[in-house]
Design a protein around this motif. Sequence first.
Motif, PDB file in Angstrom:
ATOM      1  N   SER A 113       9.809 -46.596 -31.522  1.00 35.32           N
ATOM      2  CA  SER A 113       9.695 -45.263 -32.090  1.00 35.32           C
ATOM      3  C   SER A 113      10.712 -45.052 -33.205  1.00 35.32           C
ATOM      4  O   SER A 113      11.866 -45.496 -33.111  1.00 35.32           O
ATOM      5  N   ARG A 114      10.254 -44.362 -34.266  1.00 37.61           N
ATOM      6  CA  ARG A 114      11.136 -44.006 -35.372  1.00 37.61           C
ATOM      7  C   ARG A 114      10.798 -42.603 -35.832  1.00 37.61           C
ATOM      8  O   ARG A 114       9.673 -42.124 -35.664  1.00 37.61           O
ATOM      9  N   THR A 115      11.798 -41.955 -36.402  1.00 31.98           N
ATOM     10  CA  THR A 115      11.592 -40.625 -36.969  1.00 31.98           C
ATOM     11  C   THR A 115      11.639 -40.734 -38.487  1.00 31.98           C
ATOM     12  O   THR A 115      12.591 -41.285 -39.052  1.00 31.98           O
ATOM     13  N   LYS A 143       7.448 -37.808 -36.189  1.00 36.05           N
ATOM     14  CA  LYS A 143       7.823 -38.761 -35.153  1.00 36.05           C
ATOM     15  C   LYS A 143       6.554 -39.208 -34.427  1.00 36.05           C
ATOM     16  O   LYS A 143       6.158 -38.635 -33.403  1.00 36.05           O
ATOM     17  N   LYS A 193       3.827 -41.416 -32.172  1.00 36.23           N
ATOM     18  CA  LYS A 193       3.951 -42.009 -30.845  1.00 36.23           C
ATOM     19  C   LYS A 193       2.674 -42.759 -30.495  1.00 36.23           C
ATOM     20  O   LYS A 193       1.614 -42.575 -31.102  1.00 36.23           O
ATOM     21  N   ASN A 194       2.771 -43.628 -29.515  1.00 35.32           N
ATOM     22  CA  ASN A 194       1.600 -44.328 -29.001  1.00 35.32           C
ATOM     23  C   ASN A 194       0.800 -43.394 -28.101  1.00 35.32           C
ATOM     24  O   ASN A 194       1.331 -42.415 -27.553  1.00 35.32           O
ATOM     25  N   ASN A 243       2.331 -42.925 -24.841  1.00 33.62           N
ATOM     26  CA  ASN A 243       3.681 -42.345 -24.856  1.00 33.62           C
ATOM     27  C   ASN A 243       4.745 -43.342 -24.414  1.00 33.62           C
ATOM     28  O   ASN A 243       5.746 -42.972 -23.793  1.00 33.62           O
ATOM     29  N   PHE A 266       6.514 -47.610 -25.479  1.00 34.26           N
ATOM     30  CA  PHE A 266       6.601 -48.626 -26.522  1.00 34.26           C
ATOM     31  C   PHE A 266       6.979 -49.952 -25.891  1.00 34.26           C
ATOM     32  O   PHE A 266       7.573 -50.012 -24.817  1.00 34.26           O
ATOM     33  N   LEU A 286       2.677 -47.199 -33.055  1.00 26.90           N
ATOM     34  CA  LEU A 286       4.013 -47.461 -33.586  1.00 26.90           C
ATOM     35  C   LEU A 286       4.094 -48.842 -34.225  1.00 26.90           C
ATOM     36  O   LEU A 286       4.698 -49.014 -35.293  1.00 26.90           O
TER      37      LEU A 286
END
Length: 641
Positions: free
Chosen positions: A381-383, A394, A396-397, A400, A402, A418
């Motif tokens: 996850s990255r913002t 942000k 997400k998969n 939720n 990763f 992601l």
Amino acid sequence: MKYIITILTMLGFAAVMAIIFLYAQIRFDADKIIDYNPKLTTQIYDRNGDLVANLFDDENRLYVAYHDIPARVIEALVATEDTSFFEHNGINIEAIFRALIKDIHAMKLVEGASTITQQLIKNTVLTRQKTLTRKINEAILAYTVEAALTKEQILERYFNHVYFGHGYYGIKTAAHGYFNKNLDALSIKEIAILVGLPKAPSSYDPTKHMDLSLSRANQVVNRLYSLGWISEAEYTKATLEHPMVYDETLTRNRAPYVVDEVIKSLASEYDDIKKGGYKIYLTIDLKMQQLAHESLNVGYKGMVSRLGKDANATELNGAMVVMENNTGNVLALVGGIDYSKSSFNRATQSKRQPGSSFKPFLYQKALDWGYSPLSEIPDISRTYVNSETDEEWKPKNYENDFEGLITLKEALVHSRNLATINLLSLLGMDSVYKELKKDGFKNIAMDLTLALGSFGISPLEYSSFYSMFPNYGVKTEPLMVKKVINRQGVEKIYETKSQTITSPKQSYLMIDMMKEVVKRGTGRNAQVPGIEIAGKTGTTNSSVDVWFCGFSPDIEVLTWYGNDNNTPLKKGETGGRSAAPAFKHFMTKYVELHPETTREFKMPEGVNARKVDGTTEFFTDVSPFPKSSTKELKEEGGLMF
């Protein structure tokens, strides 16, 4: 005496001038008959020659040449309407005197003496009013037409122009409309019904007044018998016959979404498309069209059942496109669940976000630029912050979670958002954007949301891009119109256009990855026994759009569902749950109808394979195995083929 001669001369001159003036007034009417150019119905056929629809403007008319009109049809008309047709010059003087005596006796116009030529004139350019002026015009026109045309030409114009009731103009149209037959297949009784119609088309319409129609037909049969033109056996059989009569729509439109698109695509090229009498041959297969409609309803009904009894499903709709991989021929196109409720063509007119179904295009770029299906990418996850608005994003998969590092194949199989976003970042947004535009994509955003298919595209247009996968790297444009023949018999052939996007060997790597999507990933509901299936699901944010884009070695089927007002579907609706079952239903039935269809994807030259952890993995010189897999390969002792 001198004055009498002068007066007679003046009267004669006046009469001649009156006739010349009258002739000048009606000459234009004569030309309409002599240079006959009626509105003709355009007919659309599917790839097997089955009628898809009739297109017409006001008058539904199928033209028939004189030499294609059976002799018995001509005999029936002449026997009933004008027995001395082939002897007179347009006017039957003897019949006129007989009618005149009856009119004088009745002190009004009660009986006409119209020849077939005069009837043609009345139906073509004059009114049916029984006035002296009209009768004079009619007589002059009759002589003019008879002088310019042969009897055969007059009959040809009559049979093609006259109204036969029920919206049918011309006897060929009426034969197809009432009896679903060609003229040469009609019985004597059926011919009699048709020949009797022009006298009072509404009253004798067999779909409304069968008793009156049969009575009138029996008069025609009796006349043929009294003249000795049919035998006693034929007379008896015809009198007793009660033909089957059909009451169908004039357009006979069996694929309205297809027909609308055909008209739209050809209108600029043929401005008289609805009255020019064209024969349009499509790539569409009506059996596949019906199957696609049925399959689309399978997914639709499943979604409605999950909504519950109290939910409103009025906005829910869908679309399906079926296309041959290598030709671009569109076999079926369904633009909605029910055309009678909405003619909006969602297969061609709607622009919906493809969501995760777009991911294969990014992964293909990665493969073409040296990545392997086993290359690892970060599923973390990255913002992201918009530098202009400071707005944060942000992603997400769907699950939720990763995975950390994940291979390209696993990221696609499980549709990891992601990992895909990170892959796009690694490939370089600018480079990918430039290549996708070069490939033909329009209106795509030059930001990382592109990884999740955040742009609008119609299912038909999308099918063109998707063809690059099963077509081994060649993108093929959809083709729906194969051939158009005008009324003169001149034909125009249409060909598809294609564009090479990648090589067959690189494309095969993607085919294998998309096969895994169906075998054990998000597309499991699309599995069809006995045939290899590849594809990708697509689900946008909040399930506004759900897709399944799948293909076999021979055909591709794109399925979409969503609400027309762009509101979210019920929570839990995904491409795999909603759209894949429709694909499965179609492909299952397709294989039954076409057992000869190719069952396995052919591996092209340049593709090699190794066993990794018991699984066959493919690679090419462009996309070699990553170094991290070398030890595993040695341990497995793999096999190259």
